[in-house]
Design a protein around this motif. Structure first.
Motif, mmCIF file in Angstrom:
data_model
loop_
_atom_site.group_PDB
_atom_site.id
_atom_site.type_symbol
_atom_site.label_atom_id
_atom_site.label_comp_id
_atom_site.label_asym_id
_atom_site.label_seq_id
_atom_site.Cartn_x
_atom_site.Cartn_y
_atom_site.Cartn_z
ATOM 1 N N TRP A 142 0.790 -1.246 -0.072
ATOM 2 C CA TRP A 142 0.117 -0.043 0.005
ATOM 3 C C TRP A 142 0.824 1.274 0.088
ATOM 4 O O TRP A 142 1.777 1.300 0.575
ATOM 5 N N ASN A 187 2.426 11.969 -5.938
ATOM 6 C CA ASN A 187 2.406 11.022 -7.222
ATOM 7 C C ASN A 187 2.620 11.611 -8.546
ATOM 8 O O ASN A 187 2.128 11.609 -9.534
ATOM 9 N N GLN A 217 0.052 3.830 -9.823
ATOM 10 C CA GLN A 217 -1.311 3.628 -10.241
ATOM 11 C C GLN A 217 -1.586 4.072 -11.594
ATOM 12 O O GLN A 217 -2.855 4.230 -11.981
ATOM 13 N N SER A 277 -1.012 6.690 -13.076
ATOM 14 C CA SER A 277 -1.399 8.104 -12.914
ATOM 15 C C SER A 277 -0.680 8.868 -12.335
ATOM 16 O O SER A 277 0.374 8.528 -11.898
ATOM 17 N N TYR A 330 -2.725 10.487 -3.521
ATOM 18 C CA TYR A 330 -3.562 9.894 -2.590
ATOM 19 C C TYR A 330 -3.330 10.437 -1.277
ATOM 20 O O TYR A 330 -2.206 10.141 -0.686
ATOM 21 N N VAL A 381 -3.574 3.345 -0.928
ATOM 22 C CA VAL A 381 -4.048 2.750 -2.085
ATOM 23 C C VAL A 381 -3.180 1.574 -2.393
ATOM 24 O O VAL A 381 -1.968 1.685 -2.143
ATOM 25 N N ILE A 400 -1.100 -1.375 -4.351
ATOM 26 C CA ILE A 400 -0.557 -1.910 -5.680
ATOM 27 C C ILE A 400 -0.873 -3.086 -5.947
ATOM 28 O O ILE A 400 -0.782 -3.884 -4.934
ATOM 29 N N SER A 456 3.428 2.624 -13.372
ATOM 30 C CA SER A 456 3.239 1.475 -12.738
ATOM 31 C C SER A 456 4.355 0.549 -12.679
ATOM 32 O O SER A 456 5.134 0.658 -13.601
#
Length: 396
Positions: A193, A198, A205, A207, A211, A215, A217, A261
């Motif tokens: 997590w 980011n 993610q 993106s 966050y 969140v 992975i 990612s």
């Protein structure tokens, strides 16, 4: 069968990570001391290791922590489970319910709260994250870009530990990592997590959205994490290493492509890793140590003094334990061999290599003559620390 003997370095490390051994250690620090970060009750610089008072230290915190130059705060846990901090207090990161200000810096270890069940702490530039033995996870400091994980987007300051939801966070020292406005943590079920900044895809993610709460992975078989700023690195239980949040060059992929990612880095026998902005290090199960990145000031440890850029992992000669650390975004490197000697190389402007001088090293240089170093970790530009002990457990 019970028999007396001496554990080797790897056995010692594994037992500590599993919380199966209550061995106490002596704690040594060196480098800059202008914010009290060496724990000596003064602001004096030390270019060789000096002992922090006490012999009941158990856990060397910040093992996979932020490498930003602002970091001047240190944490360690004693064998009674109490948490201690010292150094600068940016945004209340010492955890003593005090707000930002140099007047609140501590030049000697001070206990954080009264709890006796701390397991580990990692730090960012102005944040700290701690796990307790009951599987809870806590954070404090400044909440820039949601970096504290409390589902708050405003830059709130929290100057004492506050719980992040959940009770299944892992206490393994290799399962926590933190960087600038970002944190990564593995749970007991092997899920990974992340939360916080980011900007370049550090959260994996696919993106660029930050966050403010954890969140996941993708995947349920994560074994260790080592990303501290960017890029991010993590290893799965099958020995594969994955990276994201940076260019392929910084990931050792010989590519200028940016990845938001996870993408696999070649090899299937990796077991530990760590990344800085300019250097990546990976350890394999055969006790080989591999490096890639920018060689400025010899930080790759390959006896080269130019600014060569290694675009794929290259082996550093020797047999190395799983104890290694970066500081100053990877400008200085520390690693312990399987035989217990501590080595350092890279930038040494203010004695951060602990070699009692200010000379840069482009190849691993042994720190003193001791062969009983157990663990090593670093903060940012100002400070490094290691533990040493005469290891004589009663069981093998």
């Amino acid at each position: 069968m019970t028999r007396k003997g001496v554990w080797n370095l790897q056995q010692t490390r594994d037992k500590q990570l599993q919380s199966l051994w209550e061995q106490s250690y002596s704690l040594f620090m060196w480098s800059e001391g202008n914010r009290g970060q060496l724990g000596q009750n003064n602001l004096t610089r030390q270019s060789s290791p000096i002992q922090v008072p006490g012999t009941t230290w158990k856990v060397l915190c910040q093992k996979r922590s932020n490498l930003d130059d602002e970091t001047n705060t240190y944490f360690s846990i004693k064998d009674d489970g109490t948490l201690w901090s010292w150094g600068a207090n940016n945004a209340g990161v010492l955890g003593h319910s005090q707000s930002y200000g140099t007047i609140n810096q501590k030049s000697s270890p001070v206990q954080v709260g009264s709890d006796t069940n701390w397991a580990n702490v990692v730090t960012g530039a102005t944040t700290a994250f701690g796990t307790k033995t009951d599987g809870t996870f806590w954070s404090w400091g400044v909440n820039t870009k949601g970096g504290l994980g409390h589902n708050q987007s405003t830059p709130t300051k929290i100057s004492s530990p506050t719980q992040i939801p959940g009770t299944t966070w892992s206490t393994n020292l290799d399962h926590s990592s933190a960087g600038v406005h970002i944190c990564q943590q593995i749970k007991t079920d092997g899920t990974l997590w992340m939360w916080g900044d980011n900007e370049i895809g550090q959260l994996g993610q696919n993106s660029r959205t930050y966050y403010s709460s954890p969140v996941q992975i993708p995947g349920t078989s994560w074994q260790s994490i080592g990303g501290t700023r960017q890029p991010q690195l993590a290893i799965k239980t099958d020995g594969t290493m994955w990276g994201w949040g940076g260019e392929g060059l910084s990931l050792g992929l010989n590519s200028t492509t940016e990845y938001s990612s996870p993408v696999q880095i070649p090899g299937t026998t990796w077991d530990l890793c760590i990344s800085g902005a300019s250097v990546g290090l990976g350890h394999k199960t055969d006790n080989t140590l591999w490096v890639w990145g920018n060689n400025n000031q010899g930080r790759l440890g390959l006896n080269q003094t130019d600014n060569t850029m290694l675009r794929s992992p290259v082996q550093i000669p020797g047999s190395w334990s799983k104890e290694f650390a970066l500081k100053g975004n990877g400008a200085s490197v520390f690693a312990i061999k399987t035989s217990g000697e501590l080595f350092a190389w890279g930038q040494n402007t203010y004695g951060q290599l602990g070699l009692n001088d200010n000379t840069t090293r482009s190849s691993p240089t042994q720190m003193g003559s001791n062969s009983n170093w157990a663990f090593v970790s670093c903060g940012g530009a100002s400070g490094a620390k290691a533990m040493t002990a005469a290891l004589t457990p009663s069981q093998l």
